[in-house]
Design a protein around this motif. Structure first.
Motif, short mmCIF file in Angstrom:
data_model
loop_
_atom_site.label_atom_id
_atom_site.label_comp_id
_atom_site.label_asym_id
_atom_site.label_seq_id
_atom_site.Cartn_x
_atom_site.Cartn_y
_atom_site.Cartn_z
N ASP A 1 12.41 -6.60 1.03
CA ASP A 1 13.83 -6.84 1.26
C ASP A 1 14.62 -5.54 1.27
N ASP A 2 14.07 -4.48 0.67
CA ASP A 2 14.76 -3.20 0.61
C ASP A 2 14.47 -2.31 1.82
N THR A 3 13.50 -2.67 2.64
CA THR A 3 13.19 -1.89 3.83
C THR A 3 14.34 -2.00 4.82
N TYR A 4 14.74 -0.86 5.41
CA TYR A 4 15.84 -0.92 6.36
C TYR A 4 15.36 -1.53 7.68
N MET B 1 -3.92 5.32 -5.16
CA MET B 1 -5.08 5.93 -4.52
C MET B 1 -6.10 4.86 -4.16
N ILE B 2 -5.84 4.17 -3.08
CA ILE B 2 -6.75 3.13 -2.60
C ILE B 2 -6.95 3.31 -1.10
N TYR B 3 -7.94 2.63 -0.58
CA TYR B 3 -8.15 2.60 0.87
C TYR B 3 -8.26 1.14 1.31
N PRO B 4 -7.55 0.76 2.39
CA PRO B 4 -6.65 1.58 3.17
C PRO B 4 -5.42 2.04 2.37
N ALA B 5 -4.85 3.15 2.81
CA ALA B 5 -3.64 3.65 2.16
C ALA B 5 -2.53 2.61 2.25
N GLN B 6 -1.66 2.61 1.26
CA GLN B 6 -0.58 1.62 1.20
C GLN B 6 0.75 2.37 1.11
N TYR B 7 1.65 2.11 2.06
CA TYR B 7 2.92 2.81 2.13
C TYR B 7 4.08 1.83 1.96
N ASN B 8 4.98 2.12 1.02
CA ASN B 8 6.19 1.33 0.84
C ASN B 8 7.24 1.85 1.80
N ALA B 9 7.47 1.13 2.88
CA ALA B 9 8.32 1.63 3.96
C ALA B 9 9.80 1.52 3.60
N LYS B 10 10.50 2.64 3.78
CA LYS B 10 11.97 2.62 3.68
C LYS B 10 12.57 2.18 5.01
N VAL B 11 11.90 2.53 6.10
CA VAL B 11 12.35 2.19 7.45
C VAL B 11 11.11 1.87 8.27
N GLY C 1 -0.29 -6.78 17.51
CA GLY C 1 -0.41 -6.10 18.78
C GLY C 1 0.68 -5.09 19.04
N ALA C 2 1.79 -5.16 18.29
CA ALA C 2 2.87 -4.19 18.45
C ALA C 2 2.49 -2.87 17.81
N VAL C 3 3.05 -1.78 18.33
CA VAL C 3 2.88 -0.46 17.72
C VAL C 3 4.11 -0.19 16.86
N ILE C 4 3.90 0.05 15.57
CA ILE C 4 5.02 0.29 14.68
C ILE C 4 4.81 1.59 13.91
N THR C 5 5.92 2.12 13.40
CA THR C 5 5.88 3.28 12.51
C THR C 5 6.62 2.94 11.24
N GLY C 6 5.97 3.17 10.11
CA GLY C 6 6.61 2.99 8.82
C GLY C 6 6.95 4.35 8.22
N PHE C 7 8.21 4.53 7.84
CA PHE C 7 8.66 5.76 7.20
C PHE C 7 8.71 5.53 5.69
N TYR C 8 8.17 6.46 4.94
CA TYR C 8 8.16 6.35 3.48
C TYR C 8 8.48 7.71 2.88
N GLU C 9 9.01 7.71 1.66
CA GLU C 9 9.39 8.96 1.01
C GLU C 9 8.16 9.82 0.76
N ALA C 10 8.24 11.08 1.21
CA ALA C 10 7.07 11.96 1.15
C ALA C 10 6.59 12.21 -0.27
N ASN C 11 7.51 12.23 -1.23
CA ASN C 11 7.14 12.55 -2.61
C ASN C 11 7.01 11.32 -3.50
N ALA C 12 7.04 10.14 -2.89
CA ALA C 12 6.93 8.91 -3.69
C ALA C 12 5.51 8.77 -4.24
N PRO C 13 5.36 8.24 -5.45
CA PRO C 13 4.02 8.00 -6.00
C PRO C 13 3.24 7.04 -5.10
N MET C 14 1.94 7.28 -4.98
CA MET C 14 1.10 6.44 -4.14
C MET C 14 -0.13 5.97 -4.91
#
Length: 321
Positions: free
Chosen positions: A87-90, A115-125, A100-113
């Motif tokens: 709900d907080d994603t812009y 360490m799992i695979y596949p990588a998991q990104y909390n998208a801001k946008v 089938g769509a191509v998307i890009t998720g933007f996430y804060e570069a210095n946010a804690p992550m």
């Protein structure tokens, strides 16, 4: 399978691997070798946001997290990732994410992550690829140049500027986290463009509201166009033990037995004393009443109403100066 609400945009992403670079820096008397990745980060301009682009393969609800989706994507190199959309994603323009769509998720570069695979990104946008416009997400400095020094904004009368809530934004863009939608740009460094649309991301929307040491559920706070943090009245007041009601006769919102206010009027009444002006009137947004954060201190007489370490704190504990 479809997921509603993500704005359109076409993104080009260049990735620099710092771990494999040896850089040279010229000093006044010598030439020294810099091999440490952290030192390189300090030298090279860095975007505030990183991103991951891929084809959507699967969309699922996140178990136990209301309103949150996990979008499984694979990029051109075959790398996998899960982009988390909450709900907080812009999200803008009510575009769709679908398999089938191509998307890009933007996430804060210095946010804690994790360490799992596949990588998991909390998208801001999140952006869905489109040929109609480019999208850039970054902090833009005083000259409206992005933090990574790749794009400079030349704002024109035709540029639409809004806040994350969709309202017109008239404040200063410099230093803000911006989502920029734009068309052609120059080939200079940084490239320059007259943006089509600029959306100002709102840090207040990411803040938990802590009332009497407990996080409250309900609408998120936001920053209005004057830069004032607006807090949902009912959720916060009821957590403090006050009843919130509508007085049809005076067309006022009543808080407890002696506080009243009206939407759009910077006149807050406390126990029938002279009206208190806070510099910001109550606002209605998505059917709910929001008041400036200082309402809880100046009108409701709470000892504390402030922002601390990324949280909005309201309580009547020991007064903090």
């Amino acid at each position: 399978m479809k997921f509603k609400k993500v704005f359109a945009g076409f993104l080009s992403v260049s990735i620099l691997s710092l771990s494999t670079i040896t850089a040279f820096a010229a000093g006044p008397e010598d030439l020294r070798i810099i091999s440490d990745a952290e030192q390189i980060k300090e030298i090279l301009p860095q975007s505030y946001f990183n991103s991951f682009t891929g084809v959507v393969k699967k969309i699922t609800d996140r178990e136990g997290v209301k309103g949150s989706k996990m979008i499984y994507v694979i990029n051109e190199e075959g790398l996998e990732a899960n982009i988390i959309v909450s709900d907080d994603t812009y999200i803008v323009n009510n575009a769709e994410i679908m398999t089938g769509a191509v998307i890009t998720g933007f996430y804060e570069a210095n946010a804690p992550m994790i360490m799992i695979y596949p990588a998991q990104y909390n998208a801001k946008v999140v952006a869905v690829q489109s040929q109609a416009e480019n999208v850039k997400v970054d902090i833009f400095g005083k000259d409206l140049v992005s933090a990574d020094n790749t794009l400079k904004l030349n704002i024109s009368d035709a540029t639409e500027i809004i806040s994350q809530t969709g309202k017109s934004f008239k404040g200063d863009l410099a230093g803000g986290k911006l989502v920029v939608l734009y068309g052609p740009s120059t080939r200079s460094i940084p490239a320059q463009t007259n943006p089509i649309k600029v959306i100002v991301l709102d840090d207040a929307a990411d803040m938990d509201i802590i009332v009497d040491n407990k996080k409250i559920d309900g609408p998120r706070a936001y920053t209005n166009e004057q830069g004032t943090i607006m807090v949902p009245l009912r959720a916060a007041a009821e957590a403090l033990g006050f009843e919130v009601a509508w007085d049809g006769e005076s067309k006022s919102i009543m808080v407890g037995k002696g506080i009243s206010l009206k939407i759009g009027q910077d006149n807050y009444i406390y126990m029938k004393t002279a009206p208190i002006q806070l510099g910001t009137a109550p606002e209605a947004f998505e059917g709910r009443t929001f008041v400036p954060l200082n309402f809880f201190r100046e009108v409701m007489r709470m000892n504390n109403a402030y922002v601390f370490e990324g949280q909005i704190v309201i309580d009547n504990g020991e007064k903090m100066e």
